[in-house]
Every structure is written in C-alpha cells, then in structure tokens.
Design a protein around this motif. Structure first.
Motif, PDB file in Angstrom:
ATOM      1  N   ARG A 265       0.833  -1.213   0.000  1.00 35.71           N
ATOM      2  CA  ARG A 265       0.000   0.000   0.000  1.00 35.71           C
ATOM      3  C   ARG A 265       0.857   1.248   0.000  1.00 35.71           C
ATOM      4  NH1 ARG A 265      -3.146  -3.001   3.646  1.00 35.71           N
ATOM      5  NH2 ARG A 265      -2.160  -1.927   5.421  1.00 35.71           N
ATOM      6  N   ARG A 266       1.919   1.238   0.789  1.00 38.83           N
ATOM      7  CA  ARG A 266       2.793   2.417   0.862  1.00 38.83           C
ATOM      8  C   ARG A 266       3.448   2.700  -0.490  1.00 38.83           C
ATOM      9  NH1 ARG A 266       4.657   4.900   5.437  1.00 38.83           N
ATOM     10  NH2 ARG A 266       6.351   6.370   5.121  1.00 38.83           N
ATOM     11  N   MET A 267       3.733   1.650  -1.256  1.00 38.98           N
ATOM     12  CA  MET A 267       4.371   1.823  -2.555  1.00 38.98           C
ATOM     13  C   MET A 267       3.355   1.905  -3.705  1.00 38.98           C
ATOM     14  SD  MET A 267       7.715  -0.643  -2.236  1.00 38.98           S
ATOM     15  CE  MET A 267       8.502   0.135  -3.660  1.00 38.98           C
ATOM     16  N   ALA A 268       2.069   1.837  -3.355  1.00 36.07           N
ATOM     17  CA  ALA A 268       0.985   1.961  -4.332  1.00 36.07           C
ATOM     18  C   ALA A 268       1.053   0.884  -5.413  1.00 36.07           C
ATOM     19  CB  ALA A 268       0.980   3.350  -4.958  1.00 36.07           C
ATOM     20  N   VAL A 269       1.342  -0.360  -4.987  1.00 35.90           N
ATOM     21  CA  VAL A 269       1.337  -1.498  -5.914  1.00 35.90           C
ATOM     22  C   VAL A 269       0.589  -2.636  -5.254  1.00 35.90           C
ATOM     23  CG1 VAL A 269       3.520  -0.846  -7.003  1.00 35.90           C
ATOM     24  CG2 VAL A 269       3.543  -2.418  -5.043  1.00 35.90           C
ATOM     25  N   SER A 270       0.238  -3.649  -6.041  1.00 34.69           N
ATOM     26  CA  SER A 270      -0.416  -4.825  -5.481  1.00 34.69           C
ATOM     27  C   SER A 270       0.620  -5.719  -4.803  1.00 34.69           C
ATOM     28  CB  SER A 270      -1.122  -5.616  -6.586  1.00 34.69           C
ATOM     29  OG  SER A 270      -0.167  -6.202  -7.454  1.00 34.69           O
ATOM     30  N   THR A 271       0.153  -6.588  -3.910  1.00 34.90           N
ATOM     31  CA  THR A 271       1.089  -7.508  -3.246  1.00 34.90           C
ATOM     32  C   THR A 271       1.732  -8.442  -4.270  1.00 34.90           C
ATOM     33  OG1 THR A 271      -0.757  -9.009  -2.769  1.00 34.90           O
ATOM     34  CG2 THR A 271      -0.131  -7.451  -1.040  1.00 34.90           C
ATOM     35  N   ARG A 272       0.967  -8.826  -5.290  1.00 32.39           N
ATOM     36  CA  ARG A 272       1.519  -9.710  -6.321  1.00 32.39           C
ATOM     37  C   ARG A 272       2.647  -8.999  -7.083  1.00 32.39           C
ATOM     38  NH1 ARG A 272      -2.570 -12.635 -10.346  1.00 32.39           N
ATOM     39  NH2 ARG A 272      -3.084 -13.596  -8.339  1.00 32.39           N
ATOM     40  N   THR A 273       2.425  -7.720  -7.421  1.00 32.67           N
ATOM     41  CA  THR A 273       3.472  -6.962  -8.123  1.00 32.67           C
ATOM     42  C   THR A 273       4.705  -6.801  -7.241  1.00 32.67           C
ATOM     43  OG1 THR A 273       1.873  -5.748  -9.468  1.00 32.67           O
ATOM     44  CG2 THR A 273       4.031  -4.730  -9.170  1.00 32.67           C
ATOM     45  N   LEU A 274       4.473  -6.533  -5.960  1.00 29.77           N
ATOM     46  CA  LEU A 274       5.589  -6.359  -5.038  1.00 29.77           C
ATOM     47  C   LEU A 274       6.428  -7.635  -4.958  1.00 29.77           C
ATOM     48  CD1 LEU A 274       7.080  -4.605  -3.026  1.00 29.77           C
ATOM     49  CD2 LEU A 274       5.443  -5.299  -1.274  1.00 29.77           C
ATOM     50  N   GLN A 275       5.789  -8.774  -4.820  1.00 34.48           N
ATOM     51  CA  GLN A 275       6.529 -10.034  -4.755  1.00 34.48           C
ATOM     52  C   GLN A 275       7.263 -10.321  -6.060  1.00 34.48           C
ATOM     53  OE1 GLN A 275       3.098 -12.427  -3.454  1.00 34.48           O
ATOM     54  NE2 GLN A 275       4.249 -12.949  -1.596  1.00 34.48           N
ATOM     55  N   ARG A 276       6.647  -9.985  -7.184  1.00 33.89           N
ATOM     56  CA  ARG A 276       7.302 -10.208  -8.478  1.00 33.89           C
ATOM     57  C   ARG A 276       8.537  -9.331  -8.615  1.00 33.89           C
ATOM     58  NH1 ARG A 276       6.821  -7.388 -12.948  1.00 33.89           N
ATOM     59  NH2 ARG A 276       4.882  -6.374 -12.272  1.00 33.89           N
ATOM     60  N   ARG A 277       8.438  -8.059  -8.182  1.00 33.94           N
ATOM     61  CA  ARG A 277       9.594  -7.167  -8.286  1.00 33.94           C
ATOM     62  C   ARG A 277      10.727  -7.621  -7.381  1.00 33.94           C
ATOM     63  NH1 ARG A 277       8.807  -2.141 -10.597  1.00 33.94           N
ATOM     64  NH2 ARG A 277      11.091  -2.136 -10.611  1.00 33.94           N
ATOM     65  N   LEU A 278      10.388  -8.130  -6.191  1.00 32.57           N
ATOM     66  CA  LEU A 278      11.418  -8.655  -5.291  1.00 32.57           C
ATOM     67  C   LEU A 278      12.133  -9.834  -5.937  1.00 32.57           C
ATOM     68  CD1 LEU A 278       9.542  -8.509  -1.866  1.00 32.57           C
ATOM     69  CD2 LEU A 278      11.537  -7.144  -2.520  1.00 32.57           C
ATOM     70  N   ASP A 279      11.367 -10.692  -6.577  1.00 33.24           N
ATOM     71  CA  ASP A 279      11.952 -11.841  -7.256  1.00 33.24           C
ATOM     72  C   ASP A 279      12.872 -11.380  -8.393  1.00 33.24           C
ATOM     73  OD1 ASP A 279      12.040 -14.791  -7.744  1.00 33.24           O
ATOM     74  OD2 ASP A 279      11.180 -14.186  -9.658  1.00 33.24           O
ATOM     75  N   GLU A 280      12.455 -10.339  -9.117  1.00 33.40           N
ATOM     76  CA  GLU A 280      13.277  -9.813 -10.207  1.00 33.40           C
ATOM     77  C   GLU A 280      14.610  -9.280  -9.688  1.00 33.40           C
ATOM     78  OE1 GLU A 280      10.775  -6.875 -11.925  1.00 33.40           O
ATOM     79  OE2 GLU A 280       9.550  -8.306 -13.055  1.00 33.40           O
ATOM     80  N   HIS A 281      14.610  -8.788  -8.444  1.00 30.62           N
ATOM     81  CA  HIS A 281      15.830  -8.234  -7.847  1.00 30.62           C
ATOM     82  C   HIS A 281      16.603  -9.276  -7.036  1.00 30.62           C
ATOM     83  CE1 HIS A 281      14.013  -4.388  -8.981  1.00 30.62           C
ATOM     84  NE2 HIS A 281      15.203  -3.856  -8.818  1.00 30.62           N
ATOM     85  N   GLY A 282      16.205 -10.551  -7.165  1.00 29.81           N
ATOM     86  CA  GLY A 282      16.956 -11.626  -6.531  1.00 29.81           C
ATOM     87  C   GLY A 282      16.839 -11.684  -5.031  1.00 29.81           C
ATOM     88  N   THR A 283      15.690 -11.279  -4.486  1.00 25.44           N
ATOM     89  CA  THR A 283      15.514 -11.316  -3.039  1.00 25.44           C
ATOM     90  C   THR A 283      14.090 -11.738  -2.724  1.00 25.44           C
ATOM     91  OG1 THR A 283      15.799 -10.060  -0.982  1.00 25.44           O
ATOM     92  CG2 THR A 283      14.871  -8.865  -2.865  1.00 25.44           C
ATOM     93  N   THR A 284      13.779 -11.870  -1.439  1.00 27.75           N
ATOM     94  CA  THR A 284      12.441 -12.296  -1.015  1.00 27.75           C
ATOM     95  C   THR A 284      11.957 -11.399   0.116  1.00 27.75           C
ATOM     96  OG1 THR A 284      13.270 -13.817   0.687  1.00 27.75           O
ATOM     97  CG2 THR A 284      13.003 -14.692  -1.574  1.00 27.75           C
ATOM     98  N   TRP A 285      10.654 -11.442   0.353  1.00 31.81           N
ATOM     99  CA  TRP A 285      10.076 -10.671   1.441  1.00 31.81           C
ATOM    100  C   TRP A 285      10.687 -11.075   2.785  1.00 31.81           C
ATOM    101  CZ3 TRP A 285       7.377  -6.641   3.013  1.00 31.81           C
ATOM    102  CH2 TRP A 285       6.793  -6.661   4.276  1.00 31.81           C
ATOM    103  N   SER A 286      10.784 -12.363   3.038  1.00 31.57           N
ATOM    104  CA  SER A 286      11.279 -12.808   4.342  1.00 31.57           C
ATOM    105  C   SER A 286      12.730 -12.395   4.572  1.00 31.57           C
ATOM    106  CB  SER A 286      11.136 -14.329   4.466  1.00 31.57           C
ATOM    107  OG  SER A 286      11.872 -14.982   3.446  1.00 31.57           O
ATOM    108  N   SER A 287      13.568 -12.481   3.543  1.00 33.33           N
ATOM    109  CA  SER A 287      14.980 -12.101   3.736  1.00 33.33           C
ATOM    110  C   SER A 287      15.118 -10.597   3.940  1.00 33.33           C
ATOM    111  CB  SER A 287      15.829 -12.559   2.543  1.00 33.33           C
ATOM    112  OG  SER A 287      15.436 -11.916   1.350  1.00 33.33           O
ATOM    113  N   GLU A 288      14.261  -9.807   3.303  1.00 35.32           N
ATOM    114  CA  GLU A 288      14.319  -8.353   3.481  1.00 35.32           C
ATOM    115  C   GLU A 288      13.855  -7.952   4.883  1.00 35.32           C
ATOM    116  OE1 GLU A 288      15.586  -6.015   1.474  1.00 35.32           O
ATOM    117  OE2 GLU A 288      16.216  -7.577   0.090  1.00 35.32           O
TER     118      GLU A 288
END
Length: 351
Positions: A265-288
């Motif tokens: 919500r803070r970044m104005a994107v969907s949770t699915r988009t957020l997870q996809r972008r994290l994957d594109e950057h070689g990281t995960t929600w839990s590790s961040e």
C-alpha cells in the motif's frame, strides 16, 4: 566525505530545487512525477538521496519548455538561503565568504553528486575564481542551465555571507551566446559575461571575499561541517526500485510489525506486483524483513541500554530467547557479547 554508496545521487534538497523551478516554468508534473525519488515521502525527507538521473531528466524537461537562461534564473529564484540545507550555512557562517565557499566545496557531496559535478576555487593575485563543472550525460541546453544556475547560487550565497551585493569582475559560461542575455546580466549583476568558455566560472575581487563576514560565528563552521558529514553518512541513497522498497519497509517497520500488504500500500502497488519485483531483484520478502530486523536490533544493542527482552519486544520477536537465536545465526555470538565488542565486521553473518 563521499562514499561509493552515494555516487549517482544528489540530496533531496537539490531535487526539490529542481522540482520547484519546473513548477515555476509551468512544466506539467505528469512529465516527471513518476521519476524515482519524487514520491512525497522521499522528496521531503532530507535523509533521502535522489538519483542524479532524476534531476537530469527534470533539467532536460525544463529546457524543452524554456531557454536555458530562463531555467538558470528559475533555479536561482528558488534557491533562497536554507533551501539547500546545512550546505548553505557553511558559506554564510564562516569567518569570510572565501572560507565559507571553501567549506562548501569540501562538503559538496552533501548536496550534489560529486561523480558528475564539481566546485573549484582558484586564486590569482587579487582575483578569486569559482568554477562549476558538470560532466553528466546532459543535453546541451540542460548542461548550460545547470552550470549557469549553479554559478548564480554561489553568487547568492556569497552575497548573503558578505551581507551586501558583490559585483563579479566577470562571468564565463561554457555555452554559446544566446540571442538575448539581459536576464543573465540581471542574474549576475554584471554585463561582463563571456561565452564559449572551457569552464563556467565567476570571478570576484579577492578583497570582496576575504573581508570579514558580518554574521560569522566562531566555532560554528566546525559544527556545521561535522553535521554535514553526519547527514551524508546517515542518508539513504535511492539508486533503484529495491532502494525504494527498503525505505518503505524500514518506515513501516518503525511504525509496527511489517506486513507485505502494508508495504505494498505504501508503494501503491499490489502484493503480487511487489513479490514479483522482489523476485526480479533476486531477493524475497522474508529475507528483506530479516535484514531490517537485524539492522534495527544491532543498532539498539549498540546505541541504547535497553534490555534484550525490551529489544525483542520492539523488534517483533516472541521473547528474548528467539532474539538470541537470531543474533547467534547472524553473527555467531550472543547479544551481550555483540554489545560489548562493538559492531560486527562488514558482511559477518549477512544472509
């Protein structure tokens, strides 16, 4: 003073100056509002460092809509004292205007990207020349505007330090002569303006810059230099999307236990988009989340006297035992030992 992490970024204060000039010139915000670092929570946070490419794009947009001389004037009109933060006061609080501009040159990284821009001072007998060089990959008109606007800001600050108008002996601009340059005469307060110079510069009588500054405060310059260094060290460079995500995550973590939907919500994107972008950057929600917790816990251990139990509660752990297990996993030691021995070596235990 500058570190590799800050290369490619400028202060948010300098970015705000560019944005305000663009607004004054009537540039439609739709042309630049989407750029990295221009979200309100970043643009108005003095600890955020905006990508240099963002300021470059704004400068180029301005020179599409207005002549470079007008852009330089718009930048100067929004560069009131304090608009560039502590850097401004380095110039106005020193014993002389010359000492002030030297301090500003030494701390230039606090406001600009020293990988692309430089401020130099040279003395030749009874004359002192201040030069600005921009080596960014800018369109020609935008480069002219940046160099001319920078000289105008230096002139404004030196006049503020002297508490009187200072008339330059001459101004040299690395630009072709415009068809009309009355606005430049007004900007610098002199008709002695040369064009097609190898470097943009402004020259003063040495006596004007070595006279005592009326508002000089003994000892303040050292405090301001130290503050500028501390601000730069604590700043958050926003190089790419991942930097924006980590800034948003840190903000949410400071307020409550971070959740994926809250950061999305803070970044104005969907949770699915957020997870996809994290994957594109070689990281995960839990590790961040783990990295933010690690940094927060390490900071609390070194900078506070809070008990391990209190730190665990503040950091989202069930109890002190869970926190101890986490510290053991990260650093191979206990919270008490980490607190005694100081910060771990760079990279130690990093996931």
């Amino acid at each position: 003073m500058v570190s590799h992490a800050h290369s490619g970024t400028t202060s948010s204060a300098l970015t705000r100056l560019n944005v305000n000039a663009a607004r004054r010139l009537g540039i439609p915000p739709a042309g630049y509002a989407h750029l990295l670092g221009l979200a309100p929570e970043h643009l108005h946070d003095d600890l955020c460092r905006t990508p240099t490419l963002t300021s470059i794009r704004i400068a180029e947009l301005m020179t599409v809509h207005a002549p470079w001389t007008g852009v330089a004037g718009a930048l100067a009109q929004h560069a009131g004292i304090g608009s560039l933060g502590v850097w401004d006061y380095l110039i106005t609080s020193a014993a002389t205007p010359l000492e002030g501009i030297r301090d500003a040159a030494a701390c230039f990284a606090a406001v600009a990207d020293v990988g692309t821009d430089s401020l130099a001072i040279s003395e030749d007998g009874d004359q002192i020349t201040i030069s600005h060089v921009n080596d960014a990959d800018l369109a020609y008109e935008a480069a002219c505007a940046v160099n001319a606007g920078s000289l105008a800001v230096y002139h404004l600050r030196l006049c503020e330090a002297a508490q009187r108008p200072l008339v330059p002996l001459r101004v040299a601009l690395a630009a072709e002569a415009p068809r009309r340059h009355g606005d430049l005469t007004e900007l610098y307060g002199t008709r002695s303006i040369d064009f097609e110079a190898p470097v943009s510069s402004i020259t003063f009588l040495a006596a004007d810059l070595t006279a005592a500054s009326p508002r000089a405060q003994p000892g303040l310059s050292a405090v301001l230099r130290r503050h500028a260094e501390q601000m730069l060290a604590a700043s958050i460079p926003l190089h790419d999307w991942l930097d924006l995500f980590r800034t948003a995550l840190a903000c949410v973590h400071d307020e409550t236990a971070p959740t994926l939907p809250a950061v999305a919500r803070r970044m104005a994107v969907s949770t699915r988009t957020l997870q996809r972008r994290l994957d594109e950057h070689g990281t995960t929600w839990s590790s961040e989340v783990e990295a933010v917790r690690r940094d927060r816990i390490t900071r609390l251990l070194h900078e506070t006297d809070l008990s391990v139990e209190a730190i665990a509660a503040r950091s989202g752990y069930a109890d002190a035992r869970a926190l101890r297990r986490a510290v053991q996993r990260w650093y191979g030691t206990t919270p008490a030992a980490l607190r005694r021995t100081g910060r771990p070596r760079s990279g130690a235990g990093a996931p």
